[in-house]
Structure formats: C-alpha cells, structure tokens
Design an enzyme around this catalytic site. Structure first.
Site, PDB file in Angstrom:
ATOM      1  N   LEU A   9      11.053   1.750   7.088  1.00  0.00           N
ATOM      2  CA  LEU A   9      10.399   2.140   5.841  1.00  0.00           C
ATOM      3  C   LEU A   9      11.116   3.360   5.245  1.00  0.00           C
ATOM      4  O   LEU A   9      11.438   4.291   5.989  1.00  0.00           O
ATOM      5  CB  LEU A   9       8.937   2.512   6.129  1.00  0.00           C
TER       6      LEU A   9
ATOM      7  N   HIS B 281      -0.875 -20.998  -0.214  1.00  0.00           N
ATOM      8  CA  HIS B 281       0.300 -20.158   0.087  1.00  0.00           C
ATOM      9  C   HIS B 281       1.068 -19.774  -1.185  1.00  0.00           C
ATOM     10  O   HIS B 281       1.586 -18.668  -1.273  1.00  0.00           O
ATOM     11  CB  HIS B 281       1.224 -20.862   1.083  1.00  0.00           C
TER      12      HIS B 281
ATOM     13  N   ARG C 247      -7.546 -19.830  -1.271  1.00  0.00           N
ATOM     14  CA  ARG C 247      -6.423 -19.687  -0.344  1.00  0.00           C
ATOM     15  C   ARG C 247      -5.395 -20.797  -0.594  1.00  0.00           C
ATOM     16  O   ARG C 247      -5.713 -21.989  -0.498  1.00  0.00           O
ATOM     17  CB  ARG C 247      -6.918 -19.751   1.107  1.00  0.00           C
TER      18      ARG C 247
ATOM     19  N   TYR D  96       0.839  -1.194   0.000  1.00  0.00           N
ATOM     20  CA  TYR D  96       0.000   0.000   0.000  1.00  0.00           C
ATOM     21  C   TYR D  96       0.878   1.249   0.000  1.00  0.00           C
ATOM     22  O   TYR D  96       2.107   1.172   0.170  1.00  0.00           O
ATOM     23  CB  TYR D  96      -0.929   0.021   1.222  1.00  0.00           C
TER      24      TYR D  96
ATOM     25  N   LYS E 141       6.372  -1.618   1.967  1.00  0.00           N
ATOM     26  CA  LYS E 141       5.149  -1.090   2.587  1.00  0.00           C
ATOM     27  C   LYS E 141       4.035  -2.129   2.427  1.00  0.00           C
ATOM     28  O   LYS E 141       3.077  -1.951   1.673  1.00  0.00           O
ATOM     29  CB  LYS E 141       4.789   0.271   1.975  1.00  0.00           C
TER      30      LYS E 141
ATOM     31  N   ARG F  66       7.922   4.539  -4.562  1.00  0.00           N
ATOM     32  CA  ARG F  66       7.987   3.582  -3.448  1.00  0.00           C
ATOM     33  C   ARG F  66       6.991   2.445  -3.660  1.00  0.00           C
ATOM     34  O   ARG F  66       7.279   1.285  -3.370  1.00  0.00           O
ATOM     35  CB  ARG F  66       7.735   4.296  -2.116  1.00  0.00           C
TER      36      ARG F  66
ATOM     37  N   GLU G 112      12.183   2.906  14.195  1.00  0.00           N
ATOM     38  CA  GLU G 112      11.240   3.939  13.733  1.00  0.00           C
ATOM     39  C   GLU G 112       9.991   3.845  14.592  1.00  0.00           C
ATOM     40  O   GLU G 112       9.931   3.059  15.533  1.00  0.00           O
ATOM     41  CB  GLU G 112      10.918   3.738  12.248  1.00  0.00           C
TER      42      GLU G 112
HETATM   43  N1  PDD Z   1       2.709   5.472   7.726  1.00  0.00           N
HETATM   44  N2  PDD Z   1       7.411   4.267   9.135  1.00  0.00           N
HETATM   45  C1  PDD Z   1       6.280   3.540   9.147  1.00  0.00           C
HETATM   46  C2  PDD Z   1       6.301   2.190   9.771  1.00  0.00           C
HETATM   47  C3  PDD Z   1       5.106   4.063   8.564  1.00  0.00           C
HETATM   48  O1  PDD Z   1       3.973   3.322   8.560  1.00  0.00           O
HETATM   49  C4  PDD Z   1       5.128   5.365   7.996  1.00  0.00           C
HETATM   50  C5  PDD Z   1       3.924   5.959   7.342  1.00  0.00           C
HETATM   51  C6  PDD Z   1       6.327   6.090   8.017  1.00  0.00           C
HETATM   52  C7  PDD Z   1       6.442   7.448   7.392  1.00  0.00           C
HETATM   53  O2  PDD Z   1       6.406   7.352   5.978  1.00  0.00           O
HETATM   54  P1  PDD Z   1       5.949   8.580   5.086  1.00  0.00           P
HETATM   55  O3  PDD Z   1       6.800   9.718   5.471  1.00  0.00           O
HETATM   56  O4  PDD Z   1       6.207   8.128   3.690  1.00  0.00           O
HETATM   57  O5  PDD Z   1       4.493   8.828   5.359  1.00  0.00           O
HETATM   58  C8  PDD Z   1       7.449   5.508   8.586  1.00  0.00           C
HETATM   59  C9  PDD Z   1       1.540   5.773   6.922  1.00  0.00           C
HETATM   60  C10 PDD Z   1       1.204   7.221   6.894  1.00  0.00           C
HETATM   61  C11 PDD Z   1       0.390   4.858   7.263  1.00  0.00           C
HETATM   62  O6  PDD Z   1       0.647   3.676   7.379  1.00  0.00           O
HETATM   63  O7  PDD Z   1      -0.748   5.306   7.365  1.00  0.00           O
END
Ligand code: PDD
Length: 279
Positions: free
Chosen positions: A202, A104, A102, A33, A146, A52, A178
C-alpha cells in the site's frame, strides 16, 4: 455523540447507523476505504488521504460522484457532531460500488455508497517497543489499492494478537513486503530501507512523510526489496501507519530484534511529530 456515523446522506450514532443489505460492500467487499487521523478536531494530511482514495476508486473503476469538498464537508460534519471534550479521532470512510442485487458484473445503478465514521482515538505510545511475528503474504496482487477486502490481513493480525504481538510482518517467499495493517521499514547502517511502491504494498501516507523528512534531513532513504535475513539482522525494525506513526520492535518471532539505533528511531519520530504539530 461519542462515535458518529454517516451513510448515504444520514448521520447517526455509529452503533445505530443502518446500511443497505444490498450494498455491494456487504456481500462482495466491493469498495475502497481510507483512514486519517484527526488531531485537535482537524484532519491530518487529508489531501494525501484523499489523493489515495480517489486513486483507489479509479483503480477499482468506482465512479465516485462526490467532489473532494463534498467529502470534506461530510468529515467536518462528523467532527462537529462529536462530543466537544474529545480532540483526537480516527476518521474512517469507505465507498462501495453501490446498491444492487448480487451479480458479479457491475450494477446498472452506478451510484456509489459512502459510509464514514469517527471514533475517539489516541496515537500509539511511541516509546513502547513492540513485538512482531512474520507470516507468508498470501494476499492478491492488488495491495496498492486500499480495498475493503482484507481477509488475509485480518487473519494475519489475529495470528499476531494470539502470539501476544502487535503486528505480523508479511513476506512473499524471502522478500518482506509490509505489515498486515502497517508499512514495514528497517534501519541498517544509518539507512532507512523499505519495499518499493508497486502492486505488492500500500502507498502508505506515513511512509510518504518519512521519505520527505529523510530527504529534507539528509537521512538516506532507500526503496528496494529486502529479505527476511535482512529483517532479522536489521539495526531497527519499524512499523509505520496513520495511528501507529513510527514504532520500533524489540522481538520478532520471539527472537530479540533491532534495538541498535534508538537515536535514529527517536529522531524520525520527533521529526514526524514536529512536522504534524502533534504532541
Ligand atoms: N492501515 N499497509 C497496510 C496493509 C495498511 O493497512 C496500512 C494502514 C498501511 C499504512 O498506511 P498509512 O500510513 O497510510 O496509514 C500500510 C490502516 C490504518 C487501516 O487499515 O486501519
């Protein structure tokens, strides 16, 4: 419509939207996503988010069959269908490996599913200091992708909320990685310090822009590991994301934290907002 949704060719009010029960997103979370901000009805930094997104698809071997232009057209249609008096939104989109029983192993049907929506949303108040907790980072080793598999992140977020806090700062042993849904940075002696880009974090788009702004404005930006002790001892603790932008903390685990370089926090926020023609 207030909240507008899209799934595999169909637009509908988000609350009415139906998706396939056999979509691999449903039972495996087998998808990726991205989230972008829409300001004045225009996507912000969309190229970065699409870069990304394609990279996430590639890393998960999801054979994306839509061009950037096609994706962008879906997003623009969502905006067109949204209530005219709303100007700012969050744009969410995810692509799963597709629909199939379903199993794997990947399905024979390699047609990925696209689900997207927009919801009106304002950027977080940048002047309000936030509260944080720390929590062991127990995610798997694919944090640079992501993926929609976010169970450890959800558990950590819920724990932060229960503690009356905005975010949980994750650490592997003594090393800060993070936040559960944000990038983490600290300020120490005028330097901005953040974890290097590897499979433990991320590649945050907000972080990318902060880095560029630091380089352009001669603010030292250091990508290195830092410890929990350094976090607690930082001049400022920052969390950054698309919708949080740059927020500074005033407590962590109930202890007073940061607050020693508000000028640099404000400078970064101002530079970011100016660059993005926001506020
Ligand atoms: N989250 N690290 C993680 C684990 C995140 O889920 C996010 C963003 C960030 C920051 O990434 P960015 O600057 O590209 O928004 C860092 C989004 C907003 C979400 O999952 O809703």
């Amino acid at each position: 419509m207030k909240n507008v949704g899209y799934y595999n060719g169909e637009f509908a009010a988000l609350e009415e939207l139906k998706i396939a029960a056999l979509d691999r997103a449903v039972y495996f979370g087998d998808g990726v996503y991205d989230v972008a901000f829409i300001h004045n009805r225009k996507p912000v930094d969309l190229d970065d988010h699409l870069d990304r997104f394609y990279s996430s698809c590639n890393l998960l071997k999801i054979e994306i069959d839509m061009t950037r232009e096609e994706l962008e057209n879906v997003f623009l249609s969502l905006i067109e269908k949204a209530d005219e008096d709303e100007k700012d939104f969050i744009l969410y989109w995810q692509m799963s490996r597709g629909i199939g029983y379903r199993n794997h192993v990947f399905p024979d049907n390699r047609k990925p599913s696209l689900f997207a929506y927009i919801i009106p949303k304002k950027i977080a108040d940048q002047d309000k200091r936030i509260q944080l907790i720390t929590k062991e980072d127990n995610r798997f080793y694919l944090c640079h992708i992501k993926t929609i598999n976010l169970i450890p992140n959800c558990l950590a977020s819920e724990e932060a909320k229960k503690a009356g806090c905005y975010e949980a700062v994750l650490h592997r042993g003594n090393i800060v990685t993070e936040g559960s849904h944000t990038c983490n940075l600290i300020i120490k002696n005028g330097e901005i310090i953040t974890h290097p880009l590897d499979n433990l974090v991320l590649p945050s788009i907000t972080r990318k822009h902060i880095k560029e702004l630091c380089i352009e404005n001669n603010i030292p930006f250091v990508e290195r590991e830092y410890t929990l002790d350094e976090l607690f001892d930082a001049d400022e603790i920052l969390v950054a994301s698309t919708t949080s932008v740059i927020l500074a903390a005033d407590t962590i685990d109930g202890k007073k934290a940061g607050g020693k370089n508000p000028e640099l926090v404000k400078r970064l926020q101002d530079l970011y907002f100016k660059k993005h023609n926001m506020k």
